[in-house]
Design a protein around this motif. Sequence first.
Motif, mmCIF file in Angstrom:
data_model
loop_
_atom_site.group_PDB
_atom_site.id
_atom_site.type_symbol
_atom_site.label_atom_id
_atom_site.label_comp_id
_atom_site.label_asym_id
_atom_site.label_seq_id
_atom_site.Cartn_x
_atom_site.Cartn_y
_atom_site.Cartn_z
ATOM 1 N N PHE A 270 38.031 91.868 35.649
ATOM 2 C CA PHE A 270 38.342 91.280 34.339
ATOM 3 C C PHE A 270 37.522 91.970 33.256
ATOM 4 C CE2 PHE A 270 40.264 88.167 37.006
ATOM 5 C CZ PHE A 270 41.246 87.558 36.239
ATOM 6 N N ASN A 271 37.210 93.226 33.500
ATOM 7 C CA ASN A 271 36.392 93.969 32.545
ATOM 8 C C ASN A 271 36.861 95.416 32.555
ATOM 9 O OD1 ASN A 271 34.324 95.473 31.290
ATOM 10 N ND2 ASN A 271 32.869 93.829 31.738
ATOM 11 N N PRO A 272 37.442 95.886 31.437
ATOM 12 C CA PRO A 272 38.025 97.228 31.449
ATOM 13 C C PRO A 272 37.031 98.326 31.793
ATOM 14 C CG PRO A 272 37.938 96.330 29.201
ATOM 15 C CD PRO A 272 37.578 95.215 30.131
ATOM 16 N N LYS A 273 35.739 98.032 31.639
ATOM 17 C CA LYS A 273 34.737 99.056 31.957
ATOM 18 C C LYS A 273 34.677 99.349 33.455
ATOM 19 C CE LYS A 273 30.888 98.808 29.387
ATOM 20 N NZ LYS A 273 31.014 99.735 28.265
ATOM 21 N N LEU A 274 35.301 98.494 34.245
ATOM 22 C CA LEU A 274 35.250 98.694 35.703
ATOM 23 C C LEU A 274 36.481 99.428 36.233
ATOM 24 C CD1 LEU A 274 33.742 95.286 36.883
ATOM 25 C CD2 LEU A 274 32.580 97.451 36.492
ATOM 26 N N HIS A 275 37.330 99.902 35.341
ATOM 27 C CA HIS A 275 38.570 100.546 35.790
ATOM 28 C C HIS A 275 38.296 101.660 36.814
ATOM 29 C CE1 HIS A 275 42.604 102.226 35.692
ATOM 30 N NE2 HIS A 275 42.012 103.408 35.629
ATOM 31 N N TYR A 276 37.337 102.516 36.518
ATOM 32 C CA TYR A 276 37.090 103.637 37.441
ATOM 33 C C TYR A 276 36.386 103.207 38.723
ATOM 34 C CZ TYR A 276 39.408 107.423 35.254
ATOM 35 O OH TYR A 276 40.412 108.242 34.810
ATOM 36 N N PHE A 277 35.767 102.009 38.707
ATOM 37 C CA PHE A 277 35.244 101.511 39.976
ATOM 38 C C PHE A 277 36.368 101.271 40.956
ATOM 39 C CE2 PHE A 277 30.894 100.915 38.832
ATOM 40 C CZ PHE A 277 30.367 101.398 40.011
ATOM 41 N N SER A 278 37.461 100.770 40.409
ATOM 42 C CA SER A 278 38.611 100.536 41.277
ATOM 43 C C SER A 278 39.147 101.862 41.813
ATOM 44 C CB SER A 278 39.708 99.816 40.502
ATOM 45 O OG SER A 278 39.210 98.604 40.031
ATOM 46 N N GLU A 279 39.118 102.890 40.987
ATOM 47 C CA GLU A 279 39.582 104.205 41.451
ATOM 48 C C GLU A 279 38.678 104.703 42.584
ATOM 49 O OE1 GLU A 279 42.461 105.635 40.343
ATOM 50 O OE2 GLU A 279 42.625 103.709 39.332
ATOM 51 N N TRP A 280 37.384 104.531 42.387
ATOM 52 C CA TRP A 280 36.407 104.936 43.420
ATOM 53 C C TRP A 280 36.637 104.136 44.701
ATOM 54 C CZ3 TRP A 280 32.503 101.664 45.407
ATOM 55 C CH2 TRP A 280 31.563 102.274 46.229
ATOM 56 N N TRP A 281 36.808 102.830 44.536
ATOM 57 C CA TRP A 281 37.001 101.935 45.692
ATOM 58 C C TRP A 281 38.293 102.280 46.438
ATOM 59 C CZ3 TRP A 281 41.027 98.476 46.440
ATOM 60 C CH2 TRP A 281 40.877 97.531 47.457
ATOM 61 N N LYS A 282 39.347 102.597 45.678
ATOM 62 C CA LYS A 282 40.634 102.934 46.329
ATOM 63 C C LYS A 282 40.454 104.154 47.222
ATOM 64 C CE LYS A 282 43.479 103.215 42.762
ATOM 65 N NZ LYS A 282 44.604 103.207 41.822
ATOM 66 N N GLN A 283 39.738 105.154 46.723
ATOM 67 C CA GLN A 283 39.524 106.336 47.562
ATOM 68 C C GLN A 283 38.687 105.980 48.788
ATOM 69 O OE1 GLN A 283 36.893 109.485 46.419
ATOM 70 N NE2 GLN A 283 37.521 110.722 48.156
ATOM 71 N N LEU A 284 37.609 105.209 48.534
ATOM 72 C CA LEU A 284 36.701 104.866 49.628
ATOM 73 C C LEU A 284 37.460 104.209 50.780
ATOM 74 C CD1 LEU A 284 33.720 104.736 50.557
ATOM 75 C CD2 LEU A 284 33.564 102.503 49.455
ATOM 76 N N TYR A 285 38.257 103.200 50.455
ATOM 77 C CA TYR A 285 38.942 102.457 51.518
ATOM 78 C C TYR A 285 40.212 103.174 51.976
ATOM 79 C CZ TYR A 285 35.586 98.747 51.548
ATOM 80 O OH TYR A 285 34.411 98.043 51.723
ATOM 81 N N GLY A 286 40.925 103.785 51.044
ATOM 82 C CA GLY A 286 42.181 104.444 51.415
ATOM 83 C C GLY A 286 41.953 105.631 52.326
#
Length: 449
Positions: A270-286
Motif C-alpha cells: 500500500f505504498n508506491p515506494k515499494l513497487h520495486y520490492f515486488s519486482e525483486w521478490w518476484k524474481q527471488l521466488y519465481g
Amino acid sequence: MKLCLKNAASFVDAAVLKQLESKTVAANMLLENGQGAGNDYIGWVHLPSSITDEFLAEVQASADELRRRCEVVIVAGIGGSYLGARAVNEALCSAFDAFVAKDRKNPYVVYAGNNIGEDYLAELMEFLADKQFGIINISKSGTTTETALAFRLLKTMLEKQVGKEEAKHRIVAVTDRAKGALRSLATKEGYKTFVIPDNVGGRFSVLTPVGLLPIAVAGGDIKALVKGAQDMEKATDIKVPYAENPACQYAAMRNALYQGGKKIEILVNFNPKLHYFSEWWKQLYGESEGKDHKAIFPAAVDFTTDLHSMGQWIQDGERTIFETVISIEKANKTVLVPMDEENLDGLNFLAGKRVDEVNKMAELGTQLAHVDGGVPNIHISFEKIDEYNIGQFIYFFERGCGISGYVLDVNPFNQPGVEAYKKNMFALLNKPGYEAESKAIQERLNKKD
Ligand code: PA5
C-alpha cells in the motif's frame, strides 16, 4: 517485523499445515548444514553476520569517490544484479528525487543494462550528454548480453567525454573473483572492482556489493541495512523454534495454500515506494521455485492504485490466489487533509486526518473484502521504511525462499530455464559458436505451415 497468518489459516487443511511445519524446520536445517540441493550457492545464509565494518568502509569509500566525481551514476545490471539495489533505492529516496535540480545531496542513480531497448539507451545517452557521470557495472558471469551491451555504449561515451584516465576513476566493476569478460576487462583497464562471492547467486546478492555499492552511492545507510539483515538472520536461525520463526511459518503457510489449490501469490503493498520490492521478490521466488513444472506463480500489485485495475479480478475472479500484504505501520512524513469551507468534493469528513490514516483504512477495508471474497491473506508488517527495516525485509524473504524451495523439493539456487531464450537469440544473431543452432532455427522458421 510481525507476521500474521490468521486470515490464511482458515483456508488450509490443518493436518497439511502441521506436516509442513516440520518440513520447513527440516528445510531450514538443510540450509544450515549445506546438505540440500544447490548447496554450493548458500553463501547468503550467513552473509549478513559475516559482513565486517572494514568491508562496509571499503564499499562506502568507493561510493563516496563516485559521489564526489559524478552527478549521475548508472547502475548497469539485470535480474539479481540490479533489482535489489533498485528496490532499496526507490524505497528510500524521494519519489521526486530525479526532478530535484538545485542543491542535490545525492547523485542521480539511473539504471541500464536491464533491457535491450534502443530508444531507452538513446534517451539515456541524450540525458548524459551534458552530465558528469560514472558507471557501476554489475555482472557475476560478466557475459550477460543486456548489461555488456549497455556498458560498451556507456564506457565509449564516458571515455570520449572525460578521457580514459578520468573514466577509470568513474567506473567500478562488481563481478566474479576470477572469471568472465568483465573481470578481464576490469583488470586490463584498471577499474576498482568488488567481488560477488562464488557461493552467492544473483537473486540472493543484494547484501553483497551488488546492492551495497549502488545503495551507498544513492545515500543509503548500508550499516543500518546490514544490521537489519543480521537481526533477521538471528530471528530465522535453526535454533529458533517453528512457533517463533517467521521464515518457517511463511514458507509453511504458502506451501499449504499451494497444496490447497492456491497457485498464485500476489504480493501487495500500500505504498508506491515499494513497487520495486515486488519486482525483486518476484524474481527471488519465481526464479528459485519455478522448476520441474511446479511452483506458485509470484505476482504483485500496488494498492490502492491497482484496486482500480486488478481489484475486480482479485475480488471475484478464479479462486486460485492468495495475497501476501506488506504493511508499513508508520509513514515517515505527515500530510494532513485540510478543511475546505465549500466542501464541494465532500471530503470534510477526512479533515484533520493524516493521509496515512485514509490509506490504513483502505488497507483494512481491502483485507476484509478480499478475505470475505475467498482470498487468503498473509500479513507482514514493518514499523517503517528505513534501512534497518528494509534489511530485515530482504533477509526474511531470502530465508523464506530457501526454505520454501526445499519444501517444494526443487533446487532453489539454479536457473536452467533462463538459458533457453539466450541460446535462440545467439543463434539468430549468428554468434560464433552457435552455427549448428543457427542452422536448425533457420530451418524451423523457413518451414511452411
Ligand atoms: O539471479 C540470477 O542469477 C540472475 O537474475 C542473474 O543475476 C542475472 O541473469 C544477471 O546475471 P549476471 O550477474 O551474470 O550478469
